[in-house]
Design a protein around this motif. Structure first.
Motif, short mmCIF file in Angstrom:
data_model
loop_
_atom_site.label_atom_id
_atom_site.label_comp_id
_atom_site.label_asym_id
_atom_site.label_seq_id
_atom_site.Cartn_x
_atom_site.Cartn_y
_atom_site.Cartn_z
N THR A 254 -2.26 1.19 -1.02
CA THR A 254 -2.57 0.12 -0.06
C THR A 254 -3.01 0.72 1.28
N TRP A 255 -2.34 1.77 1.70
CA TRP A 255 -2.71 2.38 3.00
C TRP A 255 -4.14 2.92 2.94
N ILE A 256 -4.49 3.61 1.84
CA ILE A 256 -5.86 4.13 1.69
C ILE A 256 -6.84 2.95 1.65
N ALA A 257 -6.54 1.95 0.82
CA ALA A 257 -7.48 0.83 0.63
C ALA A 257 -7.65 0.03 1.92
N ALA A 283 -6.30 6.03 13.86
CA ALA A 283 -6.78 4.91 13.05
C ALA A 283 -5.74 4.57 11.98
N LEU A 284 -5.16 5.61 11.37
CA LEU A 284 -4.14 5.37 10.34
C LEU A 284 -2.93 4.65 10.95
N THR A 366 -3.10 10.28 2.53
CA THR A 366 -3.98 9.19 2.96
C THR A 366 -5.10 9.71 3.88
N ARG A 367 -4.73 10.60 4.79
CA ARG A 367 -5.76 11.12 5.71
C ARG A 367 -6.85 11.84 4.93
#
Ligand code: HEM
Length: 415
Positions: A254-257, A283-284, A366-367
């Motif tokens: 979900t975090w990536i998407a 941004a993350l 994720t980064r």
């Protein structure tokens, strides 16, 4: 506890409740949270599913009070009245997130600390450059599978695939084995006809890697678990591995998407990032404020009658932690992303003894996932109108169901 709160209605006496899924399955969760706050204050009764009420905690300090006080608010669903009185059906959709399992997630006190310590140690012991290299290789390999098509779905082809492959590789599986492991997990989590076969294959693969590492240790999570004095047998090792995959799967996906979706559909967000005014880490963070991967986090169970923000909580009541609501609490966030750069008091990772132990690990994953996609896919645009990007139905998360994109065709990708 005040006399006033005891005179308030109990959860069972409340009627006309908003379904919890109305806060996730909508375009603007904050308007649903505002409606709840206006009617009930910082702790609102909601319907978890028809006939099953629970409290949704909306305020930041109120969530901190609940999550940090395990003597009053247990993580163990055996303390949930709807569960121990058999009111919630055994095949309820709430089961996967709210029924007890034998791991750190659902334990309190000493048992929790004993089962959590090896996970923390394994995650902290992983060399960052090794993890980063493996994640970059995994992401590059995935993009290589669809880059020549000129189109793809950044959820199904990418964000949904990365977490299971990466965690599988953290256990010590090679890329092919990690893919086989992922297929087993998908069958297992999917609860379809192949669920039993998926379960067997996942167990077999975990047993194989545990035996292999017992014979020959390596620098991976499996060897760290075997080394830990806290995990008593292979069963506890296996359960801890399953917990890592299940806790890391939807959250990281979900975090990536959500980050990719915002970059591609929100001009203000994407523009600040592309223009260099916002770093990727910032941004993350902004995504963790605006769209935390766990929108509403289950659950804590009251161990005694008490009062919370003027509401009457009875022993056995379930409390859901409304992270997305709390992140918009004006007591911790001004609402202006510019003023909030560097503020990491969001509740995306929860707080208290159960706070996510993979904060550093999941940020690296994720980064690199976001960075690799932006680096290797050129001229990416979303292939559908932004309003057609809707979440996978769930009362807990708001992961985009798909993120169809087009980009310049390319035959190969290089790291
Ligand atoms: C590889 C990725 C990840 C792994 C291996 C992982 C692992 C875990 C584990 C083992 C727990 C249980 C800890 C305990 O009960 O003591 C946990 C809890 C949690 N994690 Fe993570 N996690 C990952 C990614 C994420 C991400 C990306 C987020 C959101 C930004 C997240 C948010 C949470 C939350 C909210 C909890 C629950 C805390 C609570 O009940 O209060 N996790 N995670």
């Amino acid at each position: 506890m005040t006399t006033t709160s005891r005179q308030n209605p109990s959860l069972a006496e409340m009627t006309d409740l908003m379904p919890l899924s109305a806060t996730t399955n909508c375009a603007d969760p904050q308007s649903a949270y505002s409606e709840l706050r206006a009617r009930w204050g910082q702790v609102a009764p909601v319907e978890l599913e028809p006939g099953i009420p629970g409290w949704l905690v909306l305020g930041h300090p109120e969530i901190c009070n609940v999550a940090r006080n395990e003597r009053l608010f247990s993580r163990d669903p055996h303390n949930w009245r709807m569960y121990y009185e058999g009111i919630v059906s055994p095949d309820s959709g709430l089961g996967p997130m709210m029924f007890p399992r034998d791991n750190a997630y659902f334990a309190d006190g000493d048992k929790h600390r004993r089962l959590r310590a090896p996970i923390e140690d394994a995650l902290e012991g992983m060399p960052e450059h090794q993890l980063a290299g493996m994640v970059r290789q995994t992401c590059t390999d995935l993009i290589g599978r669809f880059v020549d098509r000129g189109a793809g779905d950044l959820v199904a082809d990418y964000a949904a695939v990365i977490p299971m492959l990466v965690v599988g590789r953290m256990f010590g599986f090679g890329m092919d084995q990690a893919e086989e492991f992922r297929q087993g997990l998908l069958a297992l989590f999917g609860s379809g006809e192949d669920s039993q076969a998926g379960n067997r294959r996942v167990e077999e693969m975990l047993n194989e890697i545990i035996h292999a590492r017992r014979a020959e240790p390596a620098a991976d999570v499996t060897s760290a678990f075997l080394d830990s004095g806290n995990l008593r047998d292979d069963y506890e090792i296996e359960q801890s591995m399953v917990l890592m995959v299940s806790a890391g799967y939807e959250t990281t996906m979900t975090w990536i998407a959500q980050t990719l979706r915002l970059m591609l559909t929100d001009d203000r967000f994407g523009g600040r990032l592309r223009g260099g005014r916002l770093g990727l880490d910032e941004a993350l963070d902004e995504v963790l404020w605006r769209d935390p991967p766990m929108t509403n986090m289950p659950a804590r169970y009251a161990l005694a009658d008490c009062d919370l923000a003027g509401r009457r909580i009875d022993r056995g009541d379930a409390l859901i932690l409304g992270f997305a609501a709390a992140n918009a609490d004006s007591r911790v966030h001004s609402g202006d992303p510019w003023l909030e750069v560097g503020n990491r008091s969001y509740l995306a990772y929860s707080t208290g003894p159960h706070t996510c132990p993979a904060q550093r690990t999941s940020r690296i994953i994720t980064r690199i996932a976001v960075d690799t996609a932006l680096h290797l896919l050129h001229d990416v645009v979303v292939a559908v109108p932004a309003e057609q990007i809707t979440p996978i139905p769930s009362p807990w998360t708001r992961c985009p169901a798909s993120l169809p994109v087009r980009f310049a065709r390319s035959a190969t990708v290089h790291n």
